[in-house]
Every structure is written in C-alpha cells, then in structure tokens.
Design a protein around this motif. Structure first.
Motif, PDB file in Angstrom:
ATOM      1  N   ILE A 179      39.950  36.084 -38.571  1.00 17.57           N
ATOM      2  CA  ILE A 179      39.052  35.588 -39.609  1.00 17.57           C
ATOM      3  C   ILE A 179      39.851  35.192 -40.847  1.00 17.57           C
ATOM      4  O   ILE A 179      41.017  35.568 -40.995  1.00 17.57           O
ATOM      5  N   SER A 180      39.218  34.424 -41.727  1.00 24.03           N
ATOM      6  CA  SER A 180      39.773  34.113 -43.045  1.00 24.03           C
ATOM      7  C   SER A 180      38.836  34.718 -44.083  1.00 24.03           C
ATOM      8  O   SER A 180      37.618  34.575 -43.979  1.00 24.03           O
ATOM      9  N   HIS A 181      39.393  35.418 -45.055  1.00 20.57           N
ATOM     10  CA  HIS A 181      38.593  36.100 -46.079  1.00 20.57           C
ATOM     11  C   HIS A 181      39.083  35.648 -47.445  1.00 20.57           C
ATOM     12  O   HIS A 181      40.215  35.947 -47.829  1.00 20.57           O
ATOM     13  N   ILE A 182      38.246  34.912 -48.160  1.00 18.14           N
ATOM     14  CA  ILE A 182      38.609  34.407 -49.483  1.00 18.14           C
ATOM     15  C   ILE A 182      37.900  35.274 -50.509  1.00 18.14           C
ATOM     16  O   ILE A 182      36.664  35.238 -50.636  1.00 18.14           O
ATOM     17  N   ARG A 183      38.630  36.094 -51.207  1.00 15.07           N
ATOM     18  CA  ARG A 183      38.016  37.012 -52.161  1.00 15.07           C
ATOM     19  C   ARG A 183      38.848  37.074 -53.431  1.00 15.07           C
ATOM     20  O   ARG A 183      39.991  36.624 -53.461  1.00 15.07           O
ATOM     21  N   CYS A 192      28.677  37.878 -50.177  1.00 14.46           N
ATOM     22  CA  CYS A 192      29.678  37.154 -49.394  1.00 14.46           C
ATOM     23  C   CYS A 192      28.975  36.072 -48.590  1.00 14.46           C
ATOM     24  O   CYS A 192      27.949  36.312 -47.949  1.00 14.46           O
ATOM     25  N   TYR A 193      29.522  34.851 -48.650  1.00 15.25           N
ATOM     26  CA  TYR A 193      29.016  33.734 -47.872  1.00 15.25           C
ATOM     27  C   TYR A 193      29.885  33.623 -46.616  1.00 15.25           C
ATOM     28  O   TYR A 193      31.111  33.546 -46.715  1.00 15.25           O
ATOM     29  N   VAL A 194      29.248  33.609 -45.442  1.00 13.97           N
ATOM     30  CA  VAL A 194      29.982  33.647 -44.175  1.00 13.97           C
ATOM     31  C   VAL A 194      29.739  32.349 -43.396  1.00 13.97           C
ATOM     32  O   VAL A 194      28.592  31.928 -43.230  1.00 13.97           O
ATOM     33  N   ASP A 222      32.953  35.244 -53.109  1.00 11.01           N
ATOM     34  CA  ASP A 222      33.695  35.689 -51.941  1.00 11.01           C
ATOM     35  C   ASP A 222      33.168  34.934 -50.726  1.00 11.01           C
ATOM     36  O   ASP A 222      31.956  34.745 -50.577  1.00 11.01           O
ATOM     37  N   TYR A 223      34.080  34.516 -49.868  1.00 12.05           N
ATOM     38  CA  TYR A 223      33.716  33.769 -48.679  1.00 12.05           C
ATOM     39  C   TYR A 223      34.445  34.353 -47.470  1.00 12.05           C
ATOM     40  O   TYR A 223      35.539  34.924 -47.601  1.00 12.05           O
ATOM     41  N   TYR A 237      33.800  45.073 -40.400  1.00 11.95           N
ATOM     42  CA  TYR A 237      34.318  46.080 -41.336  1.00 11.95           C
ATOM     43  C   TYR A 237      34.401  45.549 -42.764  1.00 11.95           C
ATOM     44  O   TYR A 237      33.854  46.169 -43.685  1.00 11.95           O
ATOM     45  N   PRO A 238      35.053  44.395 -43.021  1.00 12.97           N
ATOM     46  CA  PRO A 238      35.104  43.910 -44.411  1.00 12.97           C
ATOM     47  C   PRO A 238      33.744  43.515 -44.965  1.00 12.97           C
ATOM     48  O   PRO A 238      33.514  43.617 -46.176  1.00 12.97           O
TER      49      PRO A 238
END
Length: 314
Positions: A179-183, A192-194, A222-223, A237-238
């Motif tokens: 995954i990619s997590h932009i925070r 969080c927008y997924v 956060d994306y 988990y995140p």
C-alpha cells in the motif's frame, strides 16, 4: 475473453506482466515470493507443465482463474475474465535466467528513479484528465531494463520501496508490492481517504483542485492507496488510527467486497463511508474525471470535503 482463452495464458507470463518474477527454478517448478503478502522466502510455486500454482502460506492453488480471483478479491467469473483480458495486451512470453538472479535481486534491472518530466508520460496523464503539476509532486519517473530492453513509466511509491508503474501501454509494479500511505507526521488526522489505485488518487486531487482552488485543506489530508484490492488486509492496521474512513473504490464487486472487509474489521468503532455513489455510472473515479461534468463536480466536491470538527481543521 473466454475461459479457455484465459486458461491458455501461461501463468509465468501473466505474473511477469503484473511485475512478479520467480527467484528460482526446480525442474518444472518456478518459485516466487508470494504476491499476496510480504515474505523473505519464496513459498509460491508455479508448475509450468500443468500451468497451475500453489501458495503454501495460503494453502490454496489452482489455475489462472483462481489466481485472479484471489488477486482481485472476487468470485465473479465475468469480472475475473475482464481483469485478465485488460492485462492481456501486456502479456508476452518471457524467459528467465537464474544464473544471474538471486532471491534478493529486484524484478527489473538498472532501475533509475528521477523527477517526472517526460513529455510522453505527461501527455499520457493529461489524456487521463490528471493535473500534471499535481502528478509531478506525487509521482516520479522510473526507468528500468527487462530482458535487455529499456522501459520508462510513471512511478508511484509504496511504503516498502516498491513502485506501481504505468504508461500508455503498460500496467504493473516493481516489487515489493504494498500500500501507499500519504500522511502528515506533524498532526494526527481523524480522517483518511482510501483509494483503490493511484490514478483514482490523482483524479481526486485533480477534481478538488480544479473545482475548489481556494480550498487549502486537501494538501493536509491523510490518504491511502491500496494499489490493488488484494492489499486491503495490509491496510487494516494503519486504518485503525482514524475515526472516519472515506472509501473511493471501483463500482464493482471487488470494490464492494473491499469495503465489506474494512467494515467487518472496524464497523463498530470507525465511521466508514462508501463514496462510490458520488461517481455512480462510472467504473471508477478516473472514468468520472474523464467524463467530467461541472454540475456533477460541484456536487462531488460539496459532499467529499470533510466537515470541520471542534478544535481541529480536517
């Protein structure tokens, strides 16, 4: 594509088109690091004689249809055949040299990551309706070699150092896939927008910027990008750190099942919203962007902008 046409595709060619290459060969068996999870040792086997796979960690195997079923989290045969057919133009016979390859080597050689500047790639993004200045900020340009041939594509990094890669003719990944997590580390966001893929993420940013350029908060959100609904388990988990989750998945069964999996995990503790109705009638958010309509965009922005909570701007 018919069932028989799909079954005639060699599994090693199909996996290669998705960015997965074997780390060793034992007779008729090719061994891969599983495309379903992170692992140090290869536990995913493809028997090239009978064209079937088996994942020892999953305890499951089968033909290309069962593989696609797990990869795309769907048991819908028409959907699975459609996904295989979409990938078919990128599938070509490949050969592997294991004398020069070890389990620690990347799938592609001579990889170089640079700023996104290629006119060809920027033109491709514009064809997809993407704001290229946003794309330059969020993406990179990846050059690599495979079987002695040079390629380049738009690259989108994930949390483990791999890349989703796209150009007009190719869709795949450079392992490891994740995954990619932009925070934003200087603040704890509640929302969080997924998104299913990074093209949808870029489409969302483009829509918001074009329709509401005075709105500054989108840059502070956060994306999360799954980079495939098969990665939804890695996102659980995140996602547990948020109070509200907005899901912008494809309008298909796989997208619905991904949301159900998130709701099963957090439905009683986190407010989970299915935002796919905002682009109903379209396969995904990028198709919605390409068919953009000013009145629909206004409604989209009004309903997708998060409300402010007490003491905090979201």
């Amino acid at each position: 594509m018919t069932i028989e046409e799909a079954k005639n595709i060699k599994l090693e060619d199909y996996l290669h088109s998705l960015g997965y290459n074997p780390v060793k060969r034992q007779g008729m068996n090719l061994w891969y690091k599983s495309p379903f999870r992170e692992e140090a040792d290869a536990s995913f086997k493809v028997n090239t004689e009978i064209n079937k796979w088996y994942d020892f960690g999953l305890g499951k195997g089968g033909n290309i249809l069962t593989l696609a079923s797990v990869l795309y989290c769907s048991e819908s045969l028409p959907y699975i055949l459609h996904q295989i057919e979409e990938q078919a133009p990128h599938i070509c016979p490949v050969s592997f040299s294991f004398q020069k390859q070890s389990p620690t080597e990347p799938s592609f050689q001579r990889m170089e990551v640079k700023s996104l500047e290629s006119p060809v790639l920027l033109s491709y993004l514009r064809e997809r309706g993407i704001n290229t200045e946003l794309a330059k900020r969020e993406c990179c340009e990846v050059h690599f070699e495979n079987n002695g041939k040079h390629y380049y594509a738009v690259g989108f990094p994930n949390v483990r150092g791999g890349y989703e890669i796209r150009n007009k003719y190719f869709k795949g990944c450079i392992a490891p896939k994740d995954i990619s997590h932009i925070r934003h580390t200087n603040r704890q966001n509640e929302v969080c927008y997924v998104f299913e893929g990074f093209m949808d993420y870029l489409s969302f940013l483009t829509l918001r910027l074009d329709s509401c350029p005075q709105y500054p908060e989108f840059d502070k959100q956060d994306y999360m990008v799954l980079n495939s609904v098969s990665n939804v388990s890695k996102a659980l988990y995140p996602l547990g750190n948020y109070l509200r989750i907005h899901c912008f998945f494809d309008n298909d069964r796989a997208g619905m099942e991904a949301i159900l999996q998130i709701r099963k995990e957090y439905g009683s503790t986190i407010n989970i919203r299915d935002a796919s109705h905002l682009y109903s009638g379209c396969k995904d958010l990028n198709e919605y962007l390409c068919k953009r309509n000013p009145l629909r965009e206004k409604k989209f922005i009004q309903t997708s902008v998060p409300k402010k909570s007490k003491g905090r701007s979201l």
